[in-house]
Design an enzyme around this catalytic site. Structure first.
Site, PDB file in Angstrom:
ATOM      1  N   CYS A  51       0.814  -1.226   0.000  1.00 23.87           N
ATOM      2  CA  CYS A  51       0.000   0.000   0.000  1.00 23.87           C
ATOM      3  C   CYS A  51       0.836   1.259   0.000  1.00 23.87           C
ATOM      4  CB  CYS A  51      -0.842   0.099   1.262  1.00 23.87           C
ATOM      5  SG  CYS A  51      -1.987  -1.216   1.530  1.00 23.87           S
ATOM      6  N   GLU A  75      15.938  -4.589  19.848  1.00 17.77           N
ATOM      7  CA  GLU A  75      16.293  -5.616  20.829  1.00 17.77           C
ATOM      8  C   GLU A  75      15.342  -6.814  20.727  1.00 17.77           C
ATOM      9  OE1 GLU A  75      17.200  -5.062  25.459  1.00 17.77           O
ATOM     10  OE2 GLU A  75      15.057  -5.069  24.993  1.00 17.77           O
ATOM     11  N   GLY A  76      14.084  -6.527  20.425  1.00 19.78           N
ATOM     12  CA  GLY A  76      13.084  -7.599  20.310  1.00 19.78           C
ATOM     13  C   GLY A  76      13.274  -8.460  19.074  1.00 19.78           C
ATOM     14  N   ARG A  86     -12.925   1.423 -11.921  1.00 24.55           N
ATOM     15  CA  ARG A  86     -13.079   2.090 -10.633  1.00 24.55           C
ATOM     16  C   ARG A  86     -12.358   3.428 -10.602  1.00 24.55           C
ATOM     17  NH1 ARG A  86     -11.654  -2.108  -6.006  1.00 24.55           N
ATOM     18  NH2 ARG A  86     -10.476  -3.241  -7.541  1.00 24.55           N
ATOM     19  N   GLN A 137      -2.184   3.624  -5.941  1.00 24.19           N
ATOM     20  CA  GLN A 137      -2.133   3.618  -4.477  1.00 24.19           C
ATOM     21  C   GLN A 137      -1.529   2.305  -3.991  1.00 24.19           C
ATOM     22  OE1 GLN A 137      -5.532   4.889  -2.156  1.00 24.19           O
ATOM     23  NE2 GLN A 137      -6.183   6.268  -3.766  1.00 24.19           N
ATOM     24  N   GLY A 155      -0.535  -4.738  -5.341  1.00 24.65           N
ATOM     25  CA  GLY A 155      -1.666  -4.033  -4.749  1.00 24.65           C
ATOM     26  C   GLY A 155      -2.788  -3.934  -5.762  1.00 24.65           C
TER      27      GLY A 155
END
Ligand SMILES: NC(=O)C1=CN([C@@H]2O[C@H](COP(=O)(O)OP(=O)(O)OC[C@H]3O[C@@H](n4cnc5c(N)ncnc54)[C@H](O)[C@@H]3O)[C@@H](O)[C@H]2O)C=CC1
Ligand SMILES: O=c1[nH]c(=O)c2[nH+]cn([C@@H]3O[C@H](COP(=O)(O)O)[C@@H](O)[C@H]3O)c2[nH]1
Ligand SMILES: [K+]
Length: 512
Positions: A331, A498-499, A427, A439, A413
């Site tokens: 996106c 760190e995670g 559209r 987009q 997308g």
């Protein structure tokens, strides 16, 4: 209190923040920004129940659904997702006839059989077989008089019929095997088919109707593949006894006819009104129309990221909401249009309103790992919709190609220029809008193997997350969130680093 413990939730003495406090600061957080503090474990991970409603009336054992995107969900994906206890939404970047065909293929599918038996005409040539082998990796095809499923079965071609044929112009009628063992559709089951394949020692068992027309195909290799998959649970089945299948539609006049066909001919179980910004007169009118004309059909509206958008669509009749704007991996909406919301914040706020009104939400986009699924569900979502997670799998539409030595499939997308050019052009390139603005982007993702293998592992990881939270179910997680028992914090950039994995020279990151 004697021991100094006060059994109230007072932010000054407890670790972390309550959800209202964390999400009430005017900051857009996404999954990675937020971390849950662990709760108390008093049960095994296998005891966690993740079943939940994705609309007012549809309940799934596995709270995972695949995006209605043309590189993610056609019949093969919808069947695989439903087989794993989740569900797939067939995209609508195609004609009504094509979409209806996909919905019917998935709805009529008998679990255990091949979803799309490959068929060719007797006049097709060995050269075409080489092409199919190259693109799809298949070496066998059914030969029917129409070149399609539903045509009269004339023969089968397997590698042994054509691997020594030198003249590539040779028609299949000259090489195909016509002495076939077949089974009758009205009496066969997947179990019986497997027994027949075992006893006959054949590789393929075409299944035909009383007119000799090909209806389905059972293969030895598919049964072997399925028996190697992790054990899951029952498939998602509707009141009609068939797999649950959803489909996306738009909000234009012609979409009314599409909905009617998908429902009346395709027996689709639920439709999603597919838009980046669902809070529109178009969508309100469409959901009202569908509820009036097809009262038994559940409608998911969206996408929304605020409580005001959610309220309007619920009042108009939405049975479920899809939440997320700009969070998807492909996106660019937030960059292009400057609207959207961090996905964790969007899920938390919309779910608080929608859940209080009995309308489930589906957290859509931005999911990169099982931890993001835990976060989405624990913040109020009833299910999670993924595009990129399921793109590149065996069941995703499209062929594998090799790019820089990596085996990849296309993922794009639905608002990318490429996808717009293919079908959703109407559209964008509408009467009022003459310049096309993308987009989304198009690109590739790596081969991820089969959804049937990945989903059970993903779900096991999510159950372990719920165990760490101290929640035995999605509702229990919501109760903990609402009561303030569930503590959360926002992570700094360093805490996020760190995670993740760090300080390794090399490592192999395999999740299962
Ligand atoms: N979740 C997300 O963040 C995003 C998703 N997407 C995906 O891209 C695809 C296209 O999204 P959108 O561009 O929002 O599609 P859309 O169909 O909602 O809108 C396209 C254009 O048509 C207009 N329109 C819709 N109904 C109309 C009617 N009845 N009369 C006149 N004009 C009408 C809209 O206002 C808009 O200008 C979808 O598959 C969507 O899921 C695109 C961008 C962001
Ligand atoms: O801004 C966008 N432009 C697009 O072209 C586009 N196509 C899909 N989507 C949305 O992204 C979701 C899938 O996201 P993930 O790949 O992160 O799972 C999907 O489920 C959609 O909500 C788009 N958003
Ligand atoms: K994005």
């Amino acid at each position: 209190m004697e021991n100094g413990f006060r059994p109230t939730f007072d932010d000054s003495i407890l670790d972390g923040y309550s959800a209202p406090k964390l999400f009430g600061q005017g900051v857009s957080y996404t999954y990675d920004d937020v971390i849950f503090l662990p709760g108390h474990i008093h049960f095994g991970a296998h005891e966690v129940d993740l079943s939940s409603n994705i609309t007012r009336n549809i309940r799934l054992r596995t709270p995972l659904v695949s995006s209605p995107m043309d590189t993610v969900t056609e019949a093969g994906m919808a069947v695989a997702m439903a087989s794993c206890g989740g569900m797939g939404f067939i995209h609508y970047n195609n004609s009504l006839e094509e979409q209806l065909h996909q919905v019917k293929t998935a709805k009529n599918h008998t679990p255990g059989f091949v979803v799309h038996p490959l068929c060719m005409l007797p006049t097709s040539t060995v050269a075409e077989l080489y092409d199919i082998k190259e693109r799809k990796g298949f070496t066998s095809v059914c030969v029917t008089d129409t070149g399609k499923v539903g045509g009269k079965l004339l023969g089968m071609v397997t590698t042994r019929d054509w691997d020594f044929v030198a003249d590539l112009h040779t028609p299949l009628s000259e090489v195909m095997t016509t002495d076939l063992e077949t089974a009758q559709y009205d009496t066969i089951t997947a179990e019986k088919a497997m027994q027949l394949l075992k006893s006959s020692k054949r590789g393929k068992l075409p299944i035909v109707n009383s007119n000799g027309e090909l209806v389905a195909l059972a293969t030895r290799s598919l049964f072997k593949d399925h028996s190697n998959m992790p054990l899951g649970g029952p498939a998602s089945v509707g009141p009609d006894g068939r797999l649950l299948v959803g489909a996306a539609v738009g909000t234009r006049e012609a979409d009314k006819e599409r909905v009617a066909a998908l429902r009346d001919i395709g027996n689709v179980d639920v439709v999603v009104l597919d838009s980046s910004q669902g809070d529109s007169t178009f969508q309100v009118q469409m959901v009202q129309h569908i509820k009036r004309e097809h009262p038994g059909l559940d409608v998911i509206c969206g996408n929304v990221v605020t409580t005001w958008q959610a309220r309007r669509l619920i009042e108009a009749g939405a049975d479920g909401l899809r939440v997320g704007m700009g969070s998807g991996s492909i996106c660019t909406t937030q960059e292009v249009c400057a609207v959207g919301r961090g996905q964790a914040t969007a899920v938390y706020h919309t779910a608080r309103l929608a859940n209080s009104l009995g309308v489930p939400i589906i957290a859509d986009g931005g999911v990169q790992n099982s931890g993001h699924i835990v976060k989405a569900l624990a913040l109020g979502a009833s299910a999670v919709m993924c595009g990129s997670m399921f793109a590149g799998t065996t069941e995703a539409p499209g062929d594998y190609i090799t790019v820089n030595g990596a085996r990849v499939k296309k993922y794009r997308g639905m608002g990318s220029l490429e996808a717009m050019t293919k079908g959703s052009e109407v559209r964008y390139h509408s009467d009022t809008q003459s310049l096309k603005i993308a987009q989304g982007v198009s690109g590739t993702v790596r081969d991820k193997g089969s959804v049937r293998r990945n989903v059970p592992y993903l779900i096991q990881a999510v159950k372990q997350g719920f165990q760490d939270l101290g929640a035995t179910s999605i509702h229990e997680a919501w109760r903990r969130l609402d009561s303030g028992e569930q503590r959360l914090e926002c992570r700094t950039g360093a805490a996020q680093a760190e995670g993740g994995v760090h300080d390794m020279h090399t490592f192999d990151k395999r999740s299962w």
